[in-house]
Write an enzyme that holds these catalytic residues in place. Structure first.
Site, PDB file in Angstrom:
ATOM      1  N   GLY A   9       0.835  -1.208   0.000  1.00  0.00           N
ATOM      2  CA  GLY A   9       0.000   0.000   0.000  1.00  0.00           C
ATOM      3  C   GLY A   9       0.863   1.249   0.000  1.00  0.00           C
ATOM      4  N   LYS A 169       8.361   4.078  18.530  1.00  0.00           N
ATOM      5  CA  LYS A 169       7.439   4.663  17.529  1.00  0.00           C
ATOM      6  C   LYS A 169       6.106   5.062  18.174  1.00  0.00           C
ATOM      7  CE  LYS A 169       5.878   6.011  13.543  1.00  0.00           C
ATOM      8  NZ  LYS A 169       4.532   5.740  13.285  1.00  0.00           N
ATOM      9  N   GLU A 176       3.698  13.369  18.281  1.00  0.00           N
ATOM     10  CA  GLU A 176       3.074  13.882  17.042  1.00  0.00           C
ATOM     11  C   GLU A 176       1.697  14.494  17.339  1.00  0.00           C
ATOM     12  OE1 GLU A 176       3.334  11.144  13.515  1.00  0.00           O
ATOM     13  OE2 GLU A 176       1.180  11.026  13.851  1.00  0.00           O
TER      14      GLU A 176
HETATM   15  N1  LIG Z   1       0.393   5.792   6.073  1.00  0.00           N
HETATM   16  C1  LIG Z   1       1.311   6.289   6.894  1.00  0.00           C
HETATM   17  O1  LIG Z   1       1.644   7.487   6.864  1.00  0.00           O
HETATM   18  C2  LIG Z   1       2.016   5.398   7.874  1.00  0.00           C
HETATM   19  C3  LIG Z   1       1.617   4.079   8.065  1.00  0.00           C
HETATM   20  N2  LIG Z   1       2.296   3.291   8.964  1.00  0.00           N
HETATM   21  C4  LIG Z   1       1.908   1.906   9.203  1.00  0.00           C
HETATM   22  O2  LIG Z   1       2.316   1.102   8.091  1.00  0.00           O
HETATM   23  C5  LIG Z   1       1.408   0.009   7.926  1.00  0.00           C
HETATM   24  C6  LIG Z   1       0.863   0.044   6.498  1.00  0.00           C
HETATM   25  O3  LIG Z   1       0.226   1.293   6.327  1.00  0.00           O
HETATM   26  P1  LIG Z   1      -0.204   1.843   4.884  1.00  0.00           P
HETATM   27  O4  LIG Z   1       0.771   1.446   3.855  1.00  0.00           O
HETATM   28  O5  LIG Z   1      -0.508   3.282   5.094  1.00  0.00           O
HETATM   29  O6  LIG Z   1      -1.555   1.021   4.663  1.00  0.00           O
HETATM   30  P2  LIG Z   1      -2.337   0.788   3.287  1.00  0.00           P
HETATM   31  O7  LIG Z   1      -3.739   0.536   3.678  1.00  0.00           O
HETATM   32  O8  LIG Z   1      -2.056   1.887   2.322  1.00  0.00           O
HETATM   33  O9  LIG Z   1      -1.685  -0.543   2.702  1.00  0.00           O
HETATM   34  C7  LIG Z   1      -1.794  -1.798   3.315  1.00  0.00           C
HETATM   35  C8  LIG Z   1      -1.636  -2.854   2.231  1.00  0.00           C
HETATM   36  O10 LIG Z   1      -1.592  -4.126   2.854  1.00  0.00           O
HETATM   37  C9  LIG Z   1      -2.375  -5.005   2.073  1.00  0.00           C
HETATM   38  N3  LIG Z   1      -2.787  -6.097   2.932  1.00  0.00           N
HETATM   39  C10 LIG Z   1      -3.704  -6.069   3.938  1.00  0.00           C
HETATM   40  N4  LIG Z   1      -3.771  -7.271   4.534  1.00  0.00           N
HETATM   41  C11 LIG Z   1      -2.886  -8.068   3.896  1.00  0.00           C
HETATM   42  C12 LIG Z   1      -2.495  -9.418   4.058  1.00  0.00           C
HETATM   43  N5  LIG Z   1      -3.027 -10.195   5.004  1.00  0.00           N
HETATM   44  N6  LIG Z   1      -1.563  -9.928   3.205  1.00  0.00           N
HETATM   45  C13 LIG Z   1      -1.017  -9.144   2.247  1.00  0.00           C
HETATM   46  N7  LIG Z   1      -1.344  -7.850   2.046  1.00  0.00           N
HETATM   47  C14 LIG Z   1      -2.264  -7.331   2.871  1.00  0.00           C
HETATM   48  C15 LIG Z   1      -3.513  -4.174   1.535  1.00  0.00           C
HETATM   49  O11 LIG Z   1      -4.090  -4.771   0.381  1.00  0.00           O
HETATM   50  C16 LIG Z   1      -2.787  -2.867   1.229  1.00  0.00           C
HETATM   51  O12 LIG Z   1      -2.265  -2.839  -0.089  1.00  0.00           O
HETATM   52  C17 LIG Z   1       0.330   0.189   9.006  1.00  0.00           C
HETATM   53  O13 LIG Z   1       0.670  -0.556  10.135  1.00  0.00           O
HETATM   54  C18 LIG Z   1       0.399   1.682   9.313  1.00  0.00           C
HETATM   55  O14 LIG Z   1      -0.085   1.992  10.589  1.00  0.00           O
HETATM   56  C19 LIG Z   1       3.391   3.748   9.645  1.00  0.00           C
HETATM   57  C20 LIG Z   1       3.823   5.031   9.466  1.00  0.00           C
HETATM   58  C21 LIG Z   1       3.167   5.974   8.594  1.00  0.00           C
HETATM   59  O1  LIG Z   2       2.195   6.471  12.351  1.00  0.00           O
HETATM   60  C1  LIG Z   2       1.766   7.335  11.622  1.00  0.00           C
HETATM   61  C2  LIG Z   2       2.407   8.655  11.530  1.00  0.00           C
HETATM   62  O2  LIG Z   2       3.525   8.738  12.363  1.00  0.00           O
HETATM   63  C3  LIG Z   2       0.558   7.030  10.789  1.00  0.00           C
HETATM   64  O3  LIG Z   2       0.145   8.117  10.014  1.00  0.00           O
HETATM   65  C4  LIG Z   2      -0.554   6.452  11.600  1.00  0.00           C
HETATM   66  O4  LIG Z   2      -1.518   5.920  10.733  1.00  0.00           O
HETATM   67  C5  LIG Z   2      -1.180   7.460  12.530  1.00  0.00           C
HETATM   68  O5  LIG Z   2      -2.237   6.811  13.213  1.00  0.00           O
HETATM   69  P1  LIG Z   2      -3.069   7.480  14.396  1.00  0.00           P
HETATM   70  O6  LIG Z   2      -3.264   8.924  14.028  1.00  0.00           O
HETATM   71  O7  LIG Z   2      -4.345   6.705  14.426  1.00  0.00           O
HETATM   72  O8  LIG Z   2      -2.281   7.299  15.642  1.00  0.00           O
END
Ligand SMILES: NC(=O)C1=CN([C@@H]2O[C@H](COP(=O)(O)OP(=O)(O)OC[C@H]3O[C@@H](n4cnc5c(N)ncnc54)[C@H](O)[C@@H]3O)[C@@H](O)[C@H]2O)C=CC1
Ligand SMILES: O=C(CO)[C@H](O)[C@H](O)COP(=O)(O)O
Length: 299
Positions: A9, A169, A176
């Site tokens: 994702g 984190k 944050e």
């Molecule tokens: N978006 C952000 O700014 C940040 C996100 N994170 C963390 O990173 C992780 C991923 O976040 P995003 O990339 O934003 O989420 P997203 O929703 O954009 O992507 C997640 C991906 O995982 C796939 N997926 C879900 N279940 C699956 C499975 N069982 N097997 C294989 N693929 C699967 C989905 O199809 C999707 O493509 C989360 O834990 C999030 O909290 C951490 C820091 C920043």
């Molecule tokens: O980790 C993050 C940023 O540092 C991600 O954006 C996270 O999805 C924030 O989640 P929440 O606002 O629910 O704590």
């Protein structure tokens, strides 16, 4: 090095692209076929299941999970585990709770690194900040990948034993929340106060040399530029909150006072209810103790 990436994702795709750009090989899997096809277009080897990804990696597997925190991590580890041994390394780069990461590390047949990832989609160009917990040898082994995914060698470090990466984190996210709340309150006073101010101009000026300049303030500047100085139709509802809740729970358990983090979290929860029972009761109680007029809903 060859890296398997599961979860393609917003964040996982950046891991894929930065690791490929650094000259490594990537095998990619996601439940979404479109996401796998897009990663293949970028140069990754597509896999059609977790087992297929494991087969394509051969011995000494290096795997990065970037799936949503919670059940998706456990489901992926359940599928992976029969293919893993003690020479393999699994990194969870998502926002998992640190205690779950400790339990997963104990249960996993491979070395397990919990990796807090900060930087959001902007990390595509800049690289991420990575906070990593787990065995030193596994951290050392993954260093070429961490160098590629982070801003560089200074953008990642081993925080300590298992769980410490996700712990750091979690606290990062509590901070944050507070910074967001602080900027929000300052700009609210400027918006409601006695001067007619252009908030994009204020934030741009602050971002150039002011004590309070920061990336979040740059994002404030971007928000005012794109939405207008009154934020246009942006709603006053703030979603999310899991990582801030964990931070407050841990602070209570450790008896460490974190009133600002708690207050920022409470502000989020409060934003989701437009008819607060506590305010209605306070309104009514003022009549009880002082015979002050009760404001009624249809007035
Ligand atoms: N978006 C952000 O700014 C940040 C996100 N994170 C963390 O990173 C992780 C991923 O976040 P995003 O990339 O934003 O989420 P997203 O929703 O954009 O992507 C997640 C991906 O995982 C796939 N997926 C879900 N279940 C699956 C499975 N069982 N097997 C294989 N693929 C699967 C989905 O199809 C999707 O493509 C989360 O834990 C999030 O909290 C951490 C820091 C920043
Ligand atoms: O980790 C993050 C940023 O540092 C991600 O954006 C996270 O999805 C924030 O989640 P929440 O606002 O629910 O704590």
């Amino acid at each position: 090095m060859q890296l398997g990436v599961i979860g393609l994702g917003r964040m996982g795709r950046i891991v894929v692209d930065r690791v490929l750009d650094a000259g490594h090989d990537v095998v990619a899997f996601d439940l979404s076929e479109e996401a796998v096809a897009a990663a293949a277009d970028a140069g990754a080897e597509p896999a059609d299941s977790v087992a297929d990804l494991a087969d394509r990696l051969g011995d000494d597997k290096r795997i990065w999970l970037m799936v949503p925190a919670g059940d998706a991590v456990d489901a992926t580890l359940d599928d992976l585990d029969p293919h893993l041994d003690e020479n393999d390394v699994v990194v969870d780069g998502g926002n998992s709770h640190f205690e779950k990461s400790v339990r997963r590390a104990e249960a996993c047949s491979a070395a397990y690194l919990d990796c807090g990832t900060s930087g959001g989609p902007a990390g595509a160009e800049l690289g991420f900040s990575l906070m990593i917990g787990g065995p030193q040898w596994a951290y050392d082994e993954m260093t070429p990948v961490f160098d590629a995914v982070a801003t560089g060698p200074d953008g990642h470090d081993r925080m300590g034993e298992s769980g410490s990466g996700h712990y750091v984190k979690m606290v990062h996210n509590g901070v944050e929340y507070v910074l967001m709340q602080a900027y929000g309150e300052g700009f609210e006073l400027l918006a409601e106060g006695r001067y007619d101010l252009d908030l994009e101009s204020v934030s741009r000026t602050w971002n150039n040399g002011a004590v309070i300049r920061s990336w979040l303030l740059e994002l404030c500047e971007e928000a005012f530029r794109e939405e207008g100085t009154d934020l246009g139709d942006v709603d006053d509802h703030i979603a999310g909150g899991s990582t801030g809740t964990w931070t407050v729970q841990e602070a209570l358990e450790q008896e460490v006072p974190v009133p600002l983090i708690y207050q920022s979290l409470a502000e989020r929860f409060g934003s989701r209810a437009d008819d607060r029972f506590s305010r209605r009761l306070a309104n009514r109680l003022r009549y009880g103790f002082g015979r002050h007029e009760v404001a009624r809903k249809d007035e």
